[in-house]
Design a protein around this motif. Structure first.
Motif, PDB file in Angstrom:
ATOM      1  N   ASN A  98       0.835  -1.206   0.000  1.00  9.96           N
ATOM      2  CA  ASN A  98       0.000   0.000   0.000  1.00  9.96           C
ATOM      3  C   ASN A  98       0.869   1.254   0.000  1.00  9.96           C
ATOM      4  O   ASN A  98       2.021   1.236   0.413  1.00  9.96           O
ATOM      5  CB  ASN A  98      -0.877   0.026   1.250  1.00  9.96           C
ATOM      6  CG  ASN A  98      -2.086  -0.888   1.112  1.00  9.96           C
ATOM      7  OD1 ASN A  98      -2.534  -1.195   0.008  1.00  9.96           O
ATOM      8  ND2 ASN A  98      -2.622  -1.328   2.245  1.00  9.96           N
ATOM      9  N   THR A 153      -3.973  -4.386  -4.090  1.00  9.08           N
ATOM     10  CA  THR A 153      -4.909  -5.472  -3.779  1.00  9.08           C
ATOM     11  C   THR A 153      -5.894  -5.067  -2.693  1.00  9.08           C
ATOM     12  O   THR A 153      -5.505  -4.478  -1.685  1.00  9.08           O
ATOM     13  CB  THR A 153      -4.169  -6.768  -3.366  1.00  9.08           C
ATOM     14  OG1 THR A 153      -5.142  -7.780  -3.112  1.00  9.08           O
ATOM     15  CG2 THR A 153      -3.273  -6.600  -2.150  1.00  9.08           C
ATOM     16  N   SER A 154      -7.157  -5.376  -2.931  1.00 10.11           N
ATOM     17  CA  SER A 154      -8.162  -5.183  -1.877  1.00 10.11           C
ATOM     18  C   SER A 154      -8.590  -6.525  -1.319  1.00 10.11           C
ATOM     19  O   SER A 154      -9.662  -6.666  -0.744  1.00 10.11           O
ATOM     20  CB  SER A 154      -9.353  -4.374  -2.394  1.00 10.11           C
ATOM     21  OG  SER A 154      -8.942  -3.040  -2.588  1.00 10.11           O
ATOM     22  N   ALA A 155      -7.717  -7.529  -1.509  1.00 13.70           N
ATOM     23  CA  ALA A 155      -7.835  -8.725  -0.670  1.00 13.70           C
ATOM     24  C   ALA A 155      -7.211  -8.317   0.655  1.00 13.70           C
ATOM     25  O   ALA A 155      -6.378  -7.408   0.696  1.00 13.70           O
ATOM     26  CB  ALA A 155      -7.074  -9.885  -1.284  1.00 13.70           C
ATOM     27  N   GLY A 156      -7.610  -8.949   1.724  1.00 10.33           N
ATOM     28  CA  GLY A 156      -7.034  -8.590   3.021  1.00 10.33           C
ATOM     29  C   GLY A 156      -7.040  -9.786   3.945  1.00 10.33           C
ATOM     30  O   GLY A 156      -7.784 -10.759   3.731  1.00 10.33           O
ATOM     31  N   ALA A 185     -10.852  -9.952   3.610  1.00 12.66           N
ATOM     32  CA  ALA A 185     -11.321  -9.020   2.567  1.00 12.66           C
ATOM     33  C   ALA A 185     -11.161  -9.724   1.229  1.00 12.66           C
ATOM     34  O   ALA A 185     -10.188 -10.446   1.010  1.00 12.66           O
ATOM     35  CB  ALA A 185     -10.511  -7.720   2.596  1.00 12.66           C
ATOM     36  N   LYS A 221      -6.019   2.288  -5.511  1.00  8.28           N
ATOM     37  CA  LYS A 221      -5.853   1.579  -4.234  1.00  8.28           C
ATOM     38  C   LYS A 221      -5.573   2.575  -3.106  1.00  8.28           C
ATOM     39  O   LYS A 221      -6.089   2.441  -1.998  1.00  8.28           O
ATOM     40  CB  LYS A 221      -4.713   0.555  -4.340  1.00  8.28           C
ATOM     41  CG  LYS A 221      -4.485  -0.240  -3.055  1.00  8.28           C
ATOM     42  CD  LYS A 221      -5.705  -1.048  -2.656  1.00  8.28           C
ATOM     43  CE  LYS A 221      -5.842  -1.338  -1.180  1.00  8.28           C
ATOM     44  NZ  LYS A 221      -4.883  -2.183  -0.585  1.00  8.28           N
ATOM     45  N   VAL A 258      -8.675   3.916  -1.515  1.00  5.50           N
ATOM     46  CA  VAL A 258      -9.352   2.995  -0.582  1.00  5.50           C
ATOM     47  C   VAL A 258      -8.652   3.046   0.785  1.00  5.50           C
ATOM     48  O   VAL A 258      -9.300   3.071   1.835  1.00  5.50           O
ATOM     49  CB  VAL A 258      -9.369   1.548  -1.144  1.00  5.50           C
ATOM     50  CG1 VAL A 258     -10.070   0.608  -0.176  1.00  5.50           C
ATOM     51  CG2 VAL A 258     -10.032   1.500  -2.518  1.00  5.50           C
ATOM     52  N   ASN A 259      -7.340   3.093   0.772  1.00  9.78           N
ATOM     53  CA  ASN A 259      -6.600   3.195   2.031  1.00  9.78           C
ATOM     54  C   ASN A 259      -6.817   4.544   2.711  1.00  9.78           C
ATOM     55  O   ASN A 259      -6.873   4.630   3.942  1.00  9.78           O
ATOM     56  CB  ASN A 259      -5.102   2.961   1.799  1.00  9.78           C
ATOM     57  CG  ASN A 259      -4.808   1.549   1.364  1.00  9.78           C
ATOM     58  OD1 ASN A 259      -4.178   1.320   0.337  1.00  9.78           O
ATOM     59  ND2 ASN A 259      -5.288   0.570   2.099  1.00  9.78           N
ATOM     60  N   ASN A 313     -13.441  -2.131   8.980  1.00  2.05           N
ATOM     61  CA  ASN A 313     -13.802  -1.223   7.881  1.00  2.05           C
ATOM     62  C   ASN A 313     -15.321  -1.046   7.777  1.00  2.05           C
ATOM     63  O   ASN A 313     -15.835   0.067   7.704  1.00  2.05           O
ATOM     64  CB  ASN A 313     -13.280  -1.756   6.549  1.00  2.05           C
ATOM     65  CG  ASN A 313     -11.771  -1.830   6.508  1.00  2.05           C
ATOM     66  OD1 ASN A 313     -11.087  -0.996   7.091  1.00  2.05           O
ATOM     67  ND2 ASN A 313     -11.237  -2.830   5.825  1.00  2.05           N
ATOM     68  N   ASN A 323     -12.605  -6.761   7.328  1.00  2.00           N
ATOM     69  CA  ASN A 323     -11.160  -6.676   7.605  1.00  2.00           C
ATOM     70  C   ASN A 323     -10.848  -5.709   8.743  1.00  2.00           C
ATOM     71  O   ASN A 323     -11.470  -4.658   8.870  1.00  2.00           O
ATOM     72  CB  ASN A 323     -10.408  -6.226   6.350  1.00  2.00           C
ATOM     73  CG  ASN A 323      -8.961  -6.704   6.341  1.00  2.00           C
ATOM     74  OD1 ASN A 323      -8.666  -7.773   6.885  1.00  2.00           O
ATOM     75  ND2 ASN A 323      -8.070  -5.941   5.760  1.00  2.00           N
ATOM     76  N   SER A 376      -8.206  -3.319   9.307  1.00  2.00           N
ATOM     77  CA  SER A 376      -7.250  -2.768   8.320  1.00  2.00           C
ATOM     78  C   SER A 376      -5.812  -2.993   8.783  1.00  2.00           C
ATOM     79  O   SER A 376      -5.548  -3.148   9.974  1.00  2.00           O
ATOM     80  CB  SER A 376      -7.505  -1.278   8.108  1.00  2.00           C
ATOM     81  OG  SER A 376      -7.029  -0.552   9.230  1.00  2.00           O
ATOM     82  N   SER A 377      -4.903  -2.970   7.819  1.00  2.00           N
ATOM     83  CA  SER A 377      -3.494  -3.190   8.169  1.00  2.00           C
ATOM     84  C   SER A 377      -3.009  -2.111   9.139  1.00  2.00           C
ATOM     85  O   SER A 377      -2.192  -2.376  10.014  1.00  2.00           O
ATOM     86  CB  SER A 377      -2.634  -3.220   6.909  1.00  2.00           C
ATOM     87  OG  SER A 377      -2.802  -2.040   6.155  1.00  2.00           O
TER      88      SER A 377
HETATM   89  C1  LIG Z   1      -7.821  -4.446   2.503  1.00  2.00           C
HETATM   90  C2  LIG Z   1      -7.683  -2.962   2.705  1.00  2.00           C
HETATM   91  C3  LIG Z   1      -8.193  -2.277   1.468  1.00  2.00           C
HETATM   92  C4  LIG Z   1      -8.587  -2.502   3.773  1.00  2.00           C
HETATM   93  O1  LIG Z   1      -8.551  -3.240   4.928  1.00  2.00           O
HETATM   94  C5  LIG Z   1      -6.249  -2.603   2.941  1.00  2.00           C
HETATM   95  O2  LIG Z   1      -5.549  -2.325   1.995  1.00  2.00           O
HETATM   96  C6  LIG Z   1      -5.587  -2.556   4.272  1.00  2.00           C
HETATM   97  O3  LIG Z   1      -6.105  -3.075   5.253  1.00  2.00           O
HETATM   98  O4  LIG Z   1      -4.490  -1.983   4.322  1.00  2.00           O
END
Ligand SMILES: CC(C)(CO)C(=O)C(=O)O
Ligand SMILES: NC(=O)C1=CN([C@@H]2O[C@H](COP(=O)(O)OP(=O)(O)OC[C@H]3O[C@@H](n4cnc5c(N)ncnc54)[C@H](OP(=O)(O)O)[C@@H]3O)[C@@H](O)[C@H]2O)C=CC1
Length: 316
Positions: free
Chosen positions: A105, A127-130, A143, A189, A192-193, A207, A258, A260-261
């Motif tokens: 990210n 990626t919007s897998a999580g 995610a 991406k 989204v973050n 989220n 998710n 989030s990270s």
């Molecule tokens: C999966 C997503 C988009 C949101 O949780 C993400 O990128 C993160 O958690 O950093």
């Protein structure tokens, strides 16, 4: 396809688990830690949506000298601020033509890797897998968004290679598409973050929970609108027509479960990627004379959290 994944954290382990389960040849590299020790001794458990799990044995190396050197792809899934340290150790051990793909990210990953690895073809994705750890050694996908990948030099050879990577990831259950607009992938991406990472790190919500509140939805709109204004000033188009609505849709349909990270980092009292997410929008906004008050506030709040872990009050 033989893949070396840098980072046996949440995302590295998710990709490694899914690809291994599908029969692909994956190796993980990480510095030594408890997760890695458990993975080495007992294998990695990957939780399925229905609650059952698979035990997967993915080779995990902690010494770069043990890597075979011959991989078809090196996938970068470490935090952005660790890239230099990790690549400086690993690059001398792998073939100097190994293609590299970053799915990290934030802004700046592509340029940094190109600088550190000048002989390699460097591809970029979002990626919007999580994923997250249920406990040490047990990884769970949380995610289900798509992954987009692309090349700054879209030659026939590069595009064919990316199509092969996309097919490999998709076959393993991580839906991946090739796009010919790299900046669009990175910024789509980023947006989204921008919407979720800081907001969830501050509120400590998942989220999807953050946007159950009207204040949360409003903050997502304001944060995203500012980022889109900066993107437009740089003449970068996004993959979606209505970025705010797309972020809300993702939060409801694909990434809602998710943690989030960034929230995960805060919960573990670890350094966050705020600098290359909201921090970048603030910096670019200043340079382009675009006001970014919501991103500025978010940046400062997370930066304070990031710097004050020893003082965090955990109990009344
Ligand atoms: C999966 C997503 C988009 C949101 O949780 C993400 O990128 C993160 O958690 O950093
Ligand atoms: N988590 C998610 O749902 C998503 C994350 N992303 C992005 O993917 C990237 C990876 O994130 P994520 O998997 O969550 O991060 P994690 O923190 O879970 O994993 C990062 C891994 O890198 C390792 N690492 C850090 N420094 C070094 C080093 N110097 N040498 C070797 N290994 C090192 C860490 O080891 P150690 O634990 O010992 O520090 C850890 O295992 C980030 O850019 C993130 O923003 C993108 C989409 C979703």
């Amino acid at each position: 396809m033989e893949i070396l994944i840098l980072g046996a954290g949440a995302m590295g382990s998710l990709f490694a688990g899914k690809l291994t389960k599908c029969g692909f040849d994956v190796t993980l590299y990480n510095r030594p830690n408890n997760h890695v020790e458990i993975m080495k001794q007992q294998g990695m458990q990957m939780v399925h949506e229905k609650g059952d799990f698979a035990t997967l044995h993915v080779p995990v190396y902690t010494n770069p000298a043990d890597l075979s050197g011959d991989y078809e792809l090196m996938l970068v899934l470490i935090k952005s601020f660790a890239t230099k340290a990790v690549l400086e150790k690993v690059l001398p051990m792998v073939d100097d033509k190994t293609p590299i793909l970053t799915l990290q990210n934030g802004i700046g990953n592509l340029e940094l890797i190109q600088q550190l690895a000048p002989t390699h073809e460097v591809f970029v994705g979002g990626t919007s897998a999580g994923a997250g750890w249920v406990k040490q050694g047990v990884i769970e996908q949380r995610a289900w968004g798509k992954t987009f990948i692309g090349s700054t030099k879209p030659t026939n050879e590069n595009v064919d290679f990316l199509k092969k990577v996309a097919a490999t990831f998709s076959e393993s259950g991580l839906e991946t598409l090739v796009s010919d607009n790299v900046q669009s992938i990175i910024w789509s991406k980023l947006v989204v973050n921008i919407a979720y990472n800081g907001l969830t790190a501050v509120t400590r919500l998942k989220n999807g929970e953050a946007i159950e509140y009207k204040e949360g939805k409003e903050l997502v709109s304001k944060l995203v609108e500012e980022a889109v204004e900066v993107a437009h000033a740089k003449e970068i188009s996004l993959l979606y027509k209505d970025p705010v609505q797309e972020c809300i849709r993702l939060g409801i349909e694909e990434i809602g479960r998710n943690i989030s990270s960034m929230l995960t980092d805060v919960l573990h009292q670890r350094k966050t990627e705020i600098e290359v997410i909201n921090g970048f929008i603030v910096k670019e906004g200043k340079r382009l004379q675009i006001a970014t008050p919501y991103n500025n506030m978010m940046y400062k709040l997370v930066k304070m959290i990031d710097q004050s872990y020893p003082r965090t009050i955990l109990h009344p």
